[in-house]
Each structure stands twice: as C-alpha cells, then as structure tokens.
Design an enzyme around this catalytic site. Structure first.
Site, PDB file in Angstrom:
ATOM      1  CG  ASP A  89      -2.017   7.357   0.506  1.00 41.75           C
ATOM      2  OD1 ASP A  89      -0.605   8.609   0.582  1.00 41.75           O
ATOM      3  OD2 ASP A  89      -2.252   7.539  -0.284  1.00 41.75           O
TER       4      ASP A  89
ATOM      5  CG  ASP B  38      -2.004   0.897   1.739  1.00 37.41           C
ATOM      6  OD1 ASP B  38      -2.225   1.804   0.332  1.00 37.41           O
ATOM      7  OD2 ASP B  38      -2.101   1.855   2.788  1.00 37.41           O
TER       8      ASP B  38
END
Length: 216
Positions: free
Chosen positions: A11, A9
């Site tokens: 963020d 991922d």
C-alpha cells in the site's frame, strides 16, 4: 554470489491505495457513529487491521467488535479495488522487470489482509511477480515489528542482511530496519505525514532507485 532479495511493501508503494484506505476507514467509523479525521488515521498507516482497529476501539470507546469493524471495512475495500480504474505506481512494472532480469528474488510484505493483497495483485495481473507474499496478519506481530519482513526473507531463502525493502510508512521502515535489512523510504504524499528518517535512502519516485548501490 549469495542470493539477494528486494521486498516491497504494497500500500502506497505498489498501488497508490492510501487515499482509498483513508476514505473507507473514515466511512467505516462514520457508519458506526464515530466521525474521525484523516489526520487521526495517519499514525496507523502501515499497521495491520486487527492492531489498528483494536487501538481505535480502545481510544475512542467504539462499541462494535474489532471483527465487525473489519468485516464492514474490508467488504468496502474489496469492492472499491474491483471497481477502481487504477494502475500500479509509476515505475513499478519496469522496476520489477529489472529485478527479474538481474535474478534478484522478489517478495511482498504487506500489513493488509491476504484477501486484499490478492485482490490488488490480481487486478494488476501481478500475482506471479512475487516469490513470496506475506500478510502482517499471518505472523505473530505486524509492523513496526520485523516479523513480516523476516518471514518474507525466510520464504525466499535469503538472509535478512541480503534484502532491500521499499517502504512508504514510518512503521514499515522501522520494521525493515529491525529485521536487519536495508530500507528505501518512498515519499508518497498520499500516505500522510510519514517520518522516513530511519531509511538508508529516501526517494520520491521509483525510477530514482539505483540497484547498483544496493546489489553487487
């Protein structure tokens, strides 16, 4: 040996950007006359912009279009990233170097728009570190649906069950598990109150990941 992949991922994992997201999202609704708190935004961590803003618009009766909200928010975020004196999350650069050394394919599956993903990775000179980069806005459904992770695996040419994901948000962990992947939950206090209990392992620093536990 069949090919294996590690999918990140972005963020809250590659970049500690959730405080920036919270600040700009709060500023965006304030700009349009709807003050909301950080706590009200926490449940949306890991979702795509269109899905988040459609939900917020509906829940709080905001008159502006989703497009207008996103246009304002994204302009602020891109500017903030370009002016930000930031480094990737502690331990990310050496961890990616170790994945490369082992010949493990590397992907990125983020709910952020591609323009924001590329702004972040360019800022860190990391665009070329990933064999696939997929935005949740480029697949039929964003997280918690598995689409973005399945597409990243497809682009890398790796079966989902041979993929390991690193996630800091409840929606992301749900997406990774729904894709049939192993998932490491990353406890990032800046990402708000996130339930990572579905993850196969929960860590509080990237350096704690033992690749031998996941890859043969």
């Amino acid at each position: 040996m069949s090919k294996q992949a590690f999918i990140f991922d972005m963020d809250g994992v590659i970049i500690d950007s959730e405080p920036l997201h919270f600040a700009v999202d709060i500023e965006t609704v304030e700009h349009f006359g709807h003050p909301l708190s950080k706590e009200q935004f926490e449940k949306y961590v890991g979702m795509t912009n269109p899905e988040m803003w459609a939900d917020i618009k509906r829940e709080y009766g905001i008159a502006q279009t989703v497009e207008a909200l996103i246009e304002y928010q994204l302009a602020q975020k891109i500017q903030a990233i370009q002016n930000m004196d930031a480094e990737p999350m502690d331990g990310i650069r050496p961890f990616i170097a170790e994945l490369k050394r082992r010949g493990i394919a590397i992907g990125l599956a983020s709910s952020s728009p591609r323009v924001f993903i590329e702004a972040v990775l360019s800022r860190f000179e990391m665009l070329n570190d990933f064999g696939s980069i997929v935005s949740g806005e480029e697949v039929p459904q964003g997280k918690p649906a598995p689409d973005v992770y399945l597409e990243a695996a497809r682009q890398l040419g790796v079966e989902p069950e041979r993929c390991v994901v690193l996630e800091d948000a409840r929606h992301g962990v749900t997406a990774a598990k729904a894709a049939g992947m192993k998932c490491i939950g990353f406890l990032n206090p800046n990402s708000g109150a996130q339930d990572l209990s579905q993850a196969d392992l929960i860590i509080d620093r990237v350096g704690a990941i033992q690749l031998d536990d996941f890859f043969t």
